[in-house]
Design a protein around this motif. Structure first.
Motif, PDB file in Angstrom:
ATOM      1  N   LEU A  62      45.570  43.113  39.351  1.00 34.03           N
ATOM      2  CA  LEU A  62      45.754  42.226  40.471  1.00 34.03           C
ATOM      3  C   LEU A  62      44.291  42.311  41.063  1.00 34.03           C
ATOM      4  O   LEU A  62      43.587  41.465  41.465  1.00 34.03           O
ATOM      5  CB  LEU A  62      46.712  43.207  41.638  1.00 34.03           C
ATOM      6  N   ARG A  63      43.463  43.572  41.143  1.00 39.46           N
ATOM      7  CA  ARG A  63      42.231  43.656  41.385  1.00 39.46           C
ATOM      8  C   ARG A  63      41.270  43.114  40.737  1.00 39.46           C
ATOM      9  O   ARG A  63      40.479  42.223  41.283  1.00 39.46           O
ATOM     10  CB  ARG A  63      42.064  45.041  41.716  1.00 39.46           C
ATOM     11  N   GLU A  64      41.539  42.861  39.473  1.00 38.61           N
ATOM     12  CA  GLU A  64      40.581  41.918  38.559  1.00 38.61           C
ATOM     13  C   GLU A  64      40.794  40.569  38.917  1.00 38.61           C
ATOM     14  O   GLU A  64      39.662  39.655  38.772  1.00 38.61           O
ATOM     15  CB  GLU A  64      40.963  42.354  37.133  1.00 38.61           C
ATOM     16  N   SER A  65      42.026  40.048  38.975  1.00 41.62           N
ATOM     17  CA  SER A  65      42.173  38.597  39.632  1.00 41.62           C
ATOM     18  C   SER A  65      41.245  38.350  40.745  1.00 41.62           C
ATOM     19  O   SER A  65      41.296  37.140  40.867  1.00 41.62           O
ATOM     20  CB  SER A  65      43.710  38.305  39.820  1.00 41.62           C
ATOM     21  N   LEU A  66      40.786  39.187  41.611  1.00 42.82           N
ATOM     22  CA  LEU A  66      40.073  38.609  42.843  1.00 42.82           C
ATOM     23  C   LEU A  66      38.451  38.825  42.381  1.00 42.82           C
ATOM     24  O   LEU A  66      38.027  38.315  43.368  1.00 42.82           O
ATOM     25  CB  LEU A  66      40.315  39.889  43.902  1.00 42.82           C
ATOM     26  N   ARG A  67      38.086  38.880  41.393  1.00 41.30           N
ATOM     27  CA  ARG A  67      36.826  38.778  40.901  1.00 41.30           C
ATOM     28  C   ARG A  67      36.275  37.458  40.997  1.00 41.30           C
ATOM     29  O   ARG A  67      36.907  36.458  40.600  1.00 41.30           O
ATOM     30  CB  ARG A  67      36.422  39.248  39.549  1.00 41.30           C
ATOM     31  N   GLY A  68      35.342  37.173  41.650  1.00 45.78           N
ATOM     32  CA  GLY A  68      34.666  35.688  42.061  1.00 45.78           C
ATOM     33  C   GLY A  68      35.548  34.915  43.117  1.00 45.78           C
ATOM     34  O   GLY A  68      35.217  33.788  43.200  1.00 45.78           O
ATOM     35  N   VAL A  69      36.490  35.487  43.567  1.00 39.51           N
ATOM     36  CA  VAL A  69      37.376  34.549  44.498  1.00 39.51           C
ATOM     37  C   VAL A  69      36.810  34.933  45.919  1.00 39.51           C
ATOM     38  O   VAL A  69      36.574  36.132  46.225  1.00 39.51           O
ATOM     39  CB  VAL A  69      38.647  35.014  44.573  1.00 39.51           C
ATOM     40  N   ASP A  70      36.894  34.085  46.872  1.00 35.68           N
ATOM     41  CA  ASP A  70      36.516  34.191  48.214  1.00 35.68           C
ATOM     42  C   ASP A  70      37.654  34.584  49.270  1.00 35.68           C
ATOM     43  O   ASP A  70      37.368  35.210  50.059  1.00 35.68           O
ATOM     44  CB  ASP A  70      35.814  32.894  48.793  1.00 35.68           C
ATOM     45  N   ALA A  71      38.792  34.120  48.953  1.00 40.85           N
ATOM     46  CA  ALA A  71      39.819  34.128  49.794  1.00 40.85           C
ATOM     47  C   ALA A  71      41.156  34.074  48.830  1.00 40.85           C
ATOM     48  O   ALA A  71      41.086  33.495  47.760  1.00 40.85           O
ATOM     49  CB  ALA A  71      40.050  32.959  50.743  1.00 40.85           C
ATOM     50  N   VAL A  72      42.262  34.841  49.362  1.00 36.71           N
ATOM     51  CA  VAL A  72      43.642  34.815  48.991  1.00 36.71           C
ATOM     52  C   VAL A  72      44.716  34.069  50.033  1.00 36.71           C
ATOM     53  O   VAL A  72      44.393  34.633  50.997  1.00 36.71           O
ATOM     54  CB  VAL A  72      44.106  36.153  48.230  1.00 36.71           C
TER      55      VAL A  72
END
Length: 378
Positions: A62-72
């Motif tokens: 889950l936390r890896e999936s947020l790498r490089g992302v500005d928003a969810v």
């Protein structure tokens, strides 16, 4: 001015999440979809969006999936949202969701007030970006802005089949789990200016929209943070769900006479099996504010109806596109600096005119089947 959000991760590509991803892409965001069972997601011009498999229970993934992302934007079942919100907080990522669950929103509020880890930015937390809470609160608050004194704010939403059958007159186009919670959890309201908790499915009333008779009853979660915001300023504030006449009587029989209040999962399964989703749905919004304008009593109504529409070469149910468009419009407002770029965003702090001025928000003006906005003395 450059956007503060460029790449968005959409968690959950179900009835609403897939369209959220499409509308975000259409609004110029780079989008990645995350789902336990990923499938291709095509934009209107046939471009395939990136979709990755993800088990939200796997914290490292889950936390890896947020790498490089500005928003969810979380379009997951409400009980999974806290996990995503906590990961977004720790990553310094802006967070949006569609939940109506009070406990989930309280945890998101706590996160918005908690300092992020060293080196991480303070992000925006905007939960409850769907219809109710969400759009209906934005409408109600925007109506209330024009009053010198406010006596009452009455908010109602109904997501219904256009052609109902049977005694329930309903179809589960939305989460059965969420509907059951709305019917059984106590409701926060304002009475005599003070916050109170009252039982759901009470205070029933008749409502007519476009010549169609409906009934409305209190249900939980639809007001979001509005009771806190308006306490002491408004005498009466409540949210009710719209159904066809007789619906709530049948639900009382099911929950109370059959003693099934403590078997929510069973009830949800039974209801979906009995009243599965339909494609010919309609969403009704009904907001009314009473008070004083120019030293005279006044009531203002905002009544809208929305049918399925075509987006990207596909027909989308009314409940899907209205929910998705509301959420994406809020993302646009934060991204473009028209809402706070950090901290907690209340839906009632969003101006309806601003929301309707976004790319996604324009869908509401373009596709309303009922355009009643009455201003009449009472």
């Amino acid at each position: 001015m450059a956007r503060i959000i460029n790449q968005v991760a959409v968690f959950g590509l179900g009835k609403v999440g897939e369209l959220v991803a499409l509308l975000l892409a259409d609004a110029g965001f780079k989008v990645v979809g995350l789902d336990a069972a990923p499938r291709p997601v095509l934009t209107a011009d046939g471009v395939e969006l990136e979709v990755r498999p993800l088990d939200v229970a796997d914290d490292a993934s889950l936390r890896e999936s947020l790498r490089g992302v500005d928003a969810v934007v979380s379009c997951l079942p409400y009980h999974l949202n806290v996990t995503v919100a906590e990961a977004a907080h720790d990553a310094g990522v802006h967070y949006f969701d569609l939940t109506e669950d009070v406990a989930t929103t309280q945890r998101v509020l706590e996160l918005s007030r908690t300092r992020p880890p060293a080196g991480r930015a303070q992000s925006t937390f905007a939960p409850q970006c769907g219809l109710a809470p969400g759009l209906i609160g934005i409408v109600g608050a925007s109506l209330a802005e024009g009053f010198d004194e406010i006596r009452s704010i009455e908010l109602k939403v109904g997501a219904l089949p256009q052609n109902p059958t049977g005694l329930l007159g309903y179809a589960f186009n939305w989460s059965a789990e969420g509907v059951v919670n709305e019917y059984l959890n106590d409701c926060e309201v304002l009475r005599s200016g003070h916050r109170q908790m009252v039982p759901a499915m009470t205070e029933k009333e008749r409502v007519f929209i476009g010549g169609i008779e409906l009934e409305a009853a209190l249900t939980s979660g639809g007001l979001g943070t509005m009771c806190e915001t308006y306490e002491g300023r408004v005498n009466r504030l409540d949210y009710k769900t719209l159904r066809y006449p007789g619906h709530f009587r049948q639900m009382h029989f099911l929950f109370d006479e059959l003693n099934l209040r403590d078997q929510r999962e069973l009830i949800g399964g039974l209801l979906v099996d009995a009243k599965p989703p339909v494609n010919d749905d309609i969403v009704y919004l009904h907001a009314a504010v009473e008070g004083v304008k120019a030293a005279a009593p006044f009531r203002e109504n905002y009544v809208r109806g929305y049918l399925p529409i075509e987006i990207g070469g596909r027909i989308w149910r009314a409940i899907s596109w209205t929910t998705a468009a509301s959420a994406v419009a809020v993302v646009e407002l934060v991204a473009d600096g028209r809402l706070a770029g950090s901290g907690f965003v209340k839906q009632e702090d969003i101006a309806l005119s601003d929301l309707l001025d976004t790319r996604a928000g324009r869908l509401f003006d373009d596709h309303s089947t009922i355009t009643q906005s009455e201003r009449a003395l009472t």
